[in-house]
Scaffold this motif. Structure first.
Motif, PDB file in Angstrom:
ATOM      1  N   MET A   1      51.404  44.042  53.061  1.00 45.62           N
ATOM      2  CA  MET A   1      50.394  44.218  52.044  1.00 45.62           C
ATOM      3  C   MET A   1      49.259  43.235  52.310  1.00 45.62           C
ATOM      4  SD  MET A   1      50.630  44.390  47.896  1.00 45.62           S
ATOM      5  CE  MET A   1      51.506  42.899  47.634  1.00 45.62           C
ATOM      6  N   ILE A   2      48.051  43.699  52.064  1.00 47.89           N
ATOM      7  CA  ILE A   2      46.865  42.851  52.165  1.00 47.89           C
ATOM      8  C   ILE A   2      46.386  42.569  50.750  1.00 47.89           C
ATOM      9  CG2 ILE A   2      44.465  42.712  52.906  1.00 47.89           C
ATOM     10  CD1 ILE A   2      45.193  44.607  55.210  1.00 47.89           C
ATOM     11  N   THR A   3      46.167  41.293  50.443  1.00 47.05           N
ATOM     12  CA  THR A   3      45.631  40.904  49.145  1.00 47.05           C
ATOM     13  C   THR A   3      44.438  39.992  49.365  1.00 47.05           C
ATOM     14  OG1 THR A   3      47.784  41.083  48.075  1.00 47.05           O
ATOM     15  CG2 THR A   3      46.122  39.758  46.948  1.00 47.05           C
ATOM     16  N   VAL A   4      43.332  40.314  48.699  1.00 43.50           N
ATOM     17  CA  VAL A   4      42.138  39.470  48.730  1.00 43.50           C
ATOM     18  C   VAL A   4      41.766  39.152  47.289  1.00 43.50           C
ATOM     19  CG1 VAL A   4      41.292  40.292  50.958  1.00 43.50           C
ATOM     20  CG2 VAL A   4      40.585  41.476  48.880  1.00 43.50           C
ATOM     21  N   GLU A   5      41.258  37.948  47.081  1.00 46.47           N
ATOM     22  CA  GLU A   5      40.886  37.540  45.730  1.00 46.47           C
ATOM     23  C   GLU A   5      39.598  36.740  45.778  1.00 46.47           C
ATOM     24  OE1 GLU A   5      42.650  35.278  41.784  1.00 46.47           O
ATOM     25  OE2 GLU A   5      43.860  35.360  43.593  1.00 46.47           O
ATOM     26  N   ARG A   6      38.755  36.976  44.791  1.00 44.22           N
ATOM     27  CA  ARG A   6      37.515  36.229  44.636  1.00 44.22           C
ATOM     28  C   ARG A   6      37.340  35.905  43.158  1.00 44.22           C
ATOM     29  NH1 ARG A   6      38.446  36.548  49.144  1.00 44.22           N
ATOM     30  NH2 ARG A   6      37.099  36.917  50.945  1.00 44.22           N
ATOM     31  N   THR A 101      30.519  35.040  31.956  1.00 43.14           N
ATOM     32  CA  THR A 101      31.953  35.312  32.074  1.00 43.14           C
ATOM     33  C   THR A 101      32.423  34.951  33.466  1.00 43.14           C
ATOM     34  OG1 THR A 101      31.723  37.160  30.521  1.00 43.14           O
ATOM     35  CG2 THR A 101      33.716  37.120  31.893  1.00 43.14           C
ATOM     36  N   ARG A 102      33.520  34.245  33.523  1.00 40.58           N
ATOM     37  CA  ARG A 102      34.173  33.961  34.806  1.00 40.58           C
ATOM     38  C   ARG A 102      35.100  35.137  35.091  1.00 40.58           C
ATOM     39  NH1 ARG A 102      39.121  30.901  36.063  1.00 40.58           N
ATOM     40  NH2 ARG A 102      38.956  30.202  38.205  1.00 40.58           N
ATOM     41  N   MET A 103      34.970  35.694  36.287  1.00 40.58           N
ATOM     42  CA  MET A 103      35.749  36.867  36.652  1.00 40.58           C
ATOM     43  C   MET A 103      36.562  36.587  37.907  1.00 40.58           C
ATOM     44  SD  MET A 103      34.372  40.635  37.606  1.00 40.58           S
ATOM     45  CE  MET A 103      35.496  41.776  38.392  1.00 40.58           C
ATOM     46  N   SER A 104      37.829  36.970  37.867  1.00 42.23           N
ATOM     47  CA  SER A 104      38.682  36.938  39.059  1.00 42.23           C
ATOM     48  C   SER A 104      38.978  38.379  39.436  1.00 42.23           C
ATOM     49  CB  SER A 104      39.988  36.207  38.789  1.00 42.23           C
ATOM     50  OG  SER A 104      39.741  34.848  38.552  1.00 42.23           O
ATOM     51  N   TYR A 105      38.732  38.694  40.686  1.00 38.43           N
ATOM     52  CA  TYR A 105      38.947  40.045  41.196  1.00 38.43           C
ATOM     53  C   TYR A 105      39.973  39.974  42.311  1.00 38.43           C
ATOM     54  CZ  TYR A 105      37.974  44.495  43.497  1.00 38.43           C
ATOM     55  OH  TYR A 105      38.094  45.727  44.062  1.00 38.43           O
ATOM     56  N   THR A 106      41.079  40.692  42.151  1.00 42.15           N
ATOM     57  CA  THR A 106      42.128  40.735  43.169  1.00 42.15           C
ATOM     58  C   THR A 106      42.338  42.184  43.581  1.00 42.15           C
ATOM     59  OG1 THR A 106      43.223  38.848  42.127  1.00 42.15           O
ATOM     60  CG2 THR A 106      44.519  40.126  43.699  1.00 42.15           C
ATOM     61  N   ALA A 107      42.243  42.427  44.877  1.00 46.81           N
ATOM     62  CA  ALA A 107      42.516  43.760  45.425  1.00 46.81           C
ATOM     63  C   ALA A 107      43.713  43.643  46.355  1.00 46.81           C
ATOM     64  CB  ALA A 107      41.299  44.289  46.176  1.00 46.81           C
ATOM     65  N   SER A 108      44.720  44.472  46.111  1.00 46.77           N
ATOM     66  CA  SER A 108      45.922  44.493  46.950  1.00 46.77           C
ATOM     67  C   SER A 108      46.079  45.897  47.519  1.00 46.77           C
ATOM     68  CB  SER A 108      47.162  44.134  46.142  1.00 46.77           C
ATOM     69  OG  SER A 108      47.034  42.851  45.588  1.00 46.77           O
ATOM     70  N   LEU A 109      46.297  45.968  48.816  1.00 46.26           N
ATOM     71  CA  LEU A 109      46.455  47.254  49.490  1.00 46.26           C
ATOM     72  C   LEU A 109      47.807  47.303  50.174  1.00 46.26           C
ATOM     73  CD1 LEU A 109      43.224  46.201  50.226  1.00 46.26           C
ATOM     74  CD2 LEU A 109      43.206  48.683  50.340  1.00 46.26           C
ATOM     75  N   ARG A 110      48.581  48.312  49.831  1.00 45.29           N
ATOM     76  CA  ARG A 110      49.889  48.526  50.447  1.00 45.29           C
ATOM     77  C   ARG A 110      49.803  49.823  51.250  1.00 45.29           C
ATOM     78  NH1 ARG A 110      54.566  46.262  49.777  1.00 45.29           N
ATOM     79  NH2 ARG A 110      54.031  45.344  47.771  1.00 45.29           N
ATOM     80  N   PHE A 121      45.623  43.761  61.536  1.00 41.53           N
ATOM     81  CA  PHE A 121      44.344  43.935  62.197  1.00 41.53           C
ATOM     82  C   PHE A 121      43.215  44.224  61.207  1.00 41.53           C
ATOM     83  CE2 PHE A 121      47.801  45.447  64.918  1.00 41.53           C
ATOM     84  CZ  PHE A 121      47.712  44.484  65.926  1.00 41.53           C
ATOM     85  N   LEU A 122      43.558  44.548  59.975  1.00 40.85           N
ATOM     86  CA  LEU A 122      42.564  44.928  58.973  1.00 40.85           C
ATOM     87  C   LEU A 122      42.236  43.817  57.990  1.00 40.85           C
ATOM     88  CD1 LEU A 122      43.892  48.512  58.131  1.00 40.85           C
ATOM     89  CD2 LEU A 122      42.031  47.891  59.691  1.00 40.85           C
ATOM     90  N   ARG A 123      43.083  42.805  57.931  1.00 39.89           N
ATOM     91  CA  ARG A 123      42.920  41.743  56.927  1.00 39.89           C
ATOM     92  C   ARG A 123      41.508  41.139  56.937  1.00 39.89           C
ATOM     93  NH1 ARG A 123      46.079  39.345  53.643  1.00 39.89           N
ATOM     94  NH2 ARG A 123      47.951  40.152  54.632  1.00 39.89           N
ATOM     95  N   SER A 124      40.993  40.775  58.089  1.00 38.92           N
ATOM     96  CA  SER A 124      39.688  40.110  58.131  1.00 38.92           C
ATOM     97  C   SER A 124      38.575  41.027  57.629  1.00 38.92           C
ATOM     98  CB  SER A 124      39.375  39.597  59.532  1.00 38.92           C
ATOM     99  OG  SER A 124      39.200  40.672  60.422  1.00 38.92           O
ATOM    100  N   GLU A 125      38.705  42.331  57.884  1.00 43.47           N
ATOM    101  CA  GLU A 125      37.684  43.254  57.396  1.00 43.47           C
ATOM    102  C   GLU A 125      37.723  43.387  55.877  1.00 43.47           C
ATOM    103  OE1 GLU A 125      36.914  46.788  59.896  1.00 43.47           O
ATOM    104  OE2 GLU A 125      38.515  45.943  61.151  1.00 43.47           O
ATOM    105  N   PHE A 126      38.916  43.326  55.293  1.00 42.51           N
ATOM    106  CA  PHE A 126      39.018  43.359  53.837  1.00 42.51           C
ATOM    107  C   PHE A 126      38.520  42.050  53.220  1.00 42.51           C
ATOM    108  CE2 PHE A 126      41.811  47.021  54.555  1.00 42.51           C
ATOM    109  CZ  PHE A 126      41.243  47.903  53.652  1.00 42.51           C
ATOM    110  N   GLU A 127      38.699  40.933  53.910  1.00 48.40           N
ATOM    111  CA  GLU A 127      38.135  39.660  53.439  1.00 48.40           C
ATOM    112  C   GLU A 127      36.609  39.745  53.411  1.00 48.40           C
ATOM    113  OE1 GLU A 127      39.555  37.038  52.133  1.00 48.40           O
ATOM    114  OE2 GLU A 127      41.654  37.348  52.649  1.00 48.40           O
TER     115      GLU A 127
END
Length: 144
Positions: A1-6, A101-110, A121-127
């Motif tokens: 799973m790839i997870t990115v958060e900002r 407003t402070r916002m946290s955005y988390t996207a997880s891809l399975r 190989f896709l993690r850096s592109e999702f970052e």
């Protein structure tokens, strides 16, 4: 799973920001990967509402059907799926003032099936895509 958060600040009151983002069709404005996003059911936006999202990634177009899984004053959860991937987007909100407003955005891809072997190989592109969301979403929300 790839997870990115900002986590970032949006110059809108919490309620206005949640109202804007709960309609996932607005992803066309704040998600640089979204080409088109349309509601595919009727009625008020509430848990269970669904959208067809067309995205472009690595030169390819793909469609996912997203569903608003849950909504409260401080969190939205969307789950999108197709035969290759399940994407979960969690947006959390915290009022910082009457106007910000402070916002946290988390996207997880399975990824499913053979596609799961491409994850490393896709993690850096999702970052990179998450960086663009962090830059685009605040101004898109304020402009709305």
């Amino acid at each position: 799973m790839i997870t990115v958060e900002r986590t970032f600040l949006v110059e809108l009151p919490l309620g206005e920001l949640v109202t804007y983002l709960e309609d996932f069709a607005h992803a066309e404005e704040w998600d640089p990967g979204t080409v088109r996003c349309v509601r595919i059911d009727d009625g008020p936006v509430r848990p269970g509402a669904r959208w067809r999202n067309t995205s472009r990634f690595r030169g390819r177009t793909t469609e996912l059907v997203y569903r608003l899984e849950s909504r409260d004053a401080h969190e939205l959860v969307f789950v999108g799926a197709n035969k290759t991937v399940t994407s979960t987007d969690v947006m959390r909100f915290e009022a910082r003032s009457d106007r910000a407003t402070r916002m946290s955005y988390t996207a997880s891809l399975r990824f499913k099936g053979l596609a799961r072997f491409a994850e490393p190989f896709l993690r850096s592109e999702f970052e990179t895509l998450a960086d663009k969301v962090e830059q685009q979403l605040p101004s898109a929300a304020v402009a709305r």
